[in-house]
Enzyme design. Structure first.
Site, mmCIF file in Angstrom:
data_model
loop_
_atom_site.group_PDB
_atom_site.id
_atom_site.type_symbol
_atom_site.label_atom_id
_atom_site.label_comp_id
_atom_site.label_asym_id
_atom_site.label_seq_id
_atom_site.Cartn_x
_atom_site.Cartn_y
_atom_site.Cartn_z
ATOM 1 N N GLY A 46 0.817 -1.284 -0.288
ATOM 2 C CA GLY A 46 0.135 -0.184 0.121
ATOM 3 C C GLY A 46 1.209 1.215 0.140
ATOM 4 C CD GLN A 51 3.776 5.968 2.455
ATOM 5 O OE1 GLN A 51 2.719 4.549 1.898
ATOM 6 N NE2 GLN A 51 4.347 5.098 3.547
ATOM 7 C CB CYS A 92 5.054 2.149 7.276
ATOM 8 S SG CYS A 92 4.718 3.416 6.338
ATOM 9 C CG LEU A 93 6.453 0.933 0.950
ATOM 10 C CD1 LEU A 93 5.716 1.458 -0.067
ATOM 11 C CD2 LEU A 93 7.812 0.146 1.119
ATOM 12 C CD GLU A 135 -1.089 2.873 3.069
ATOM 13 O OE1 GLU A 135 -0.787 4.281 2.059
ATOM 14 O OE2 GLU A 135 0.099 1.743 3.050
ATOM 15 C CG HIS A 138 0.183 7.428 4.819
ATOM 16 N ND1 HIS A 138 1.843 7.495 6.104
ATOM 17 C CD2 HIS A 138 0.370 6.222 4.669
ATOM 18 C CE1 HIS A 138 1.973 7.203 5.975
ATOM 19 N NE2 HIS A 138 1.735 5.319 5.374
HETATM 20 C C1 QAP Z 1 0.876 -0.596 4.510
HETATM 21 O O1 QAP Z 1 2.646 -1.396 4.126
HETATM 22 C C2 QAP Z 1 0.491 -2.036 5.877
HETATM 23 O O2 QAP Z 1 9.479 -2.129 6.196
HETATM 24 C C3 QAP Z 1 1.639 -0.628 4.017
HETATM 25 O O3 QAP Z 1 11.687 -3.006 4.792
HETATM 26 C C4 QAP Z 1 1.579 -3.350 6.144
HETATM 27 O O4 QAP Z 1 3.472 -1.364 2.358
HETATM 28 C C5 QAP Z 1 -0.792 -2.478 6.206
HETATM 29 C C6 QAP Z 1 8.036 -2.770 3.214
HETATM 30 C C7 QAP Z 1 1.017 -4.048 7.219
HETATM 31 C C8 QAP Z 1 -0.669 -3.153 6.890
HETATM 32 C C9 QAP Z 1 0.225 -3.486 7.724
HETATM 33 C C10 QAP Z 1 7.374 -2.378 4.523
HETATM 34 C C11 QAP Z 1 8.446 -2.541 2.760
HETATM 35 C C12 QAP Z 1 5.999 -2.326 2.748
HETATM 36 C C13 QAP Z 1 9.488 -2.502 5.053
HETATM 37 C C14 QAP Z 1 3.851 -1.740 3.385
HETATM 38 C C15 QAP Z 1 10.610 -2.468 4.491
HETATM 39 C C16 QAP Z 1 10.295 -2.963 2.534
HETATM 40 C C17 QAP Z 1 5.448 -2.019 3.938
HETATM 41 CO CO CO Z 2 2.687 3.403 6.133
#
Ligand code: QAP
Ligand code: CO
Length: 165
Positions: A46, A51, A92-93, A135, A138
């Site tokens: 997401g 972001q 989270c990215l 999201e 954010h």
């Molecule tokens: C939000 O997050 C989310 O730390 C989206 O090293 C995530 O896409 C909502 C990511 C989980 C609910 C559950 C994170 C990639 C991606 C990192 C993401 C990383 C590489 C996070």
């Molecule tokens: Co995020």
């Protein structure tokens, strides 16, 4: 194809509130496509426009295993359908390398515009419900670390700062 720069916590611009999209035009379609490229490259599920330093209410998601179910939400709204929360280990990215459990409503109705500017509704549970709420946060300038204890949040902030130094 364009990859955008992802702002990382605690960048102050992640705290800005995003404005509604008034027209789903070429510019917004381009933003959506660039956000998908950016999210795929970063292996995310997401990404909110906030972001990538665009303060407009646009979200892209793909929570599928095969990464072939792209979802677009423009000006999204959610309504909680059922009381009750689920804890989910969120990442989270904009907070790379950190995952922590957050409680959120487990069953919501999403209303938004799609990539063509058409209104749609989608009922969401599980990861979809969690992810859309993450999201939308954010777009309001909120991050999942805001739900953690000040101690945990500060630890994450310091570690990220150190990693980047
Ligand atoms: C939000 O997050 C989310 O730390 C989206 O090293 C995530 O896409 C909502 C990511 C989980 C609910 C559950 C994170 C990639 C991606 C990192 C993401 C990383 C590489 C996070
Ligand atoms: Co995020």
């Amino acid at each position: 194809m364009a990859r955008l720069n992802i702002l990382e916590y605690p960048h102050p611009r992640l705290r800005l509130k995003a404005a509604p999209v008034t027209q789903v035009d070429e510019r917004i379609v381009q933003l959506v496509d660039d956000m998908f490229d950016t999210m795929a490259e970063a292996q995310g599920i997401g990404l909110a426009a906030s972001q990538v330093d665009v303060q407009e209410r646009v979200i892209v998601m793909d929570i599928s295993e095969q990464r072939n179910e792209p979802r677009v939400y423009i000006n999204p709204e959610i309504e909680v359908i059922e009381p009750g929360t689920i804890p989910y280990e969120e990442g989270c990215l904009s907070v790379p390398g950190f995952y922590e459990a957050v409680d959120r409503p487990a069953h919501v109705m999403i209303r938004a515009l799609d990539r063509d500017g058409n209104a749609f509704e989608e009922e969401a549970t599980g990861l979809l419900a969690v992810c859309i709420q993450h999201e939308i946060d954010h777009l309001e300038g909120r991050l999942f670390v805001d739900y953690l204890s000040p101690l945990k949040r500060d630890r994450i902030r310091k570690k990220l700062k150190k990693q980047r130094a």
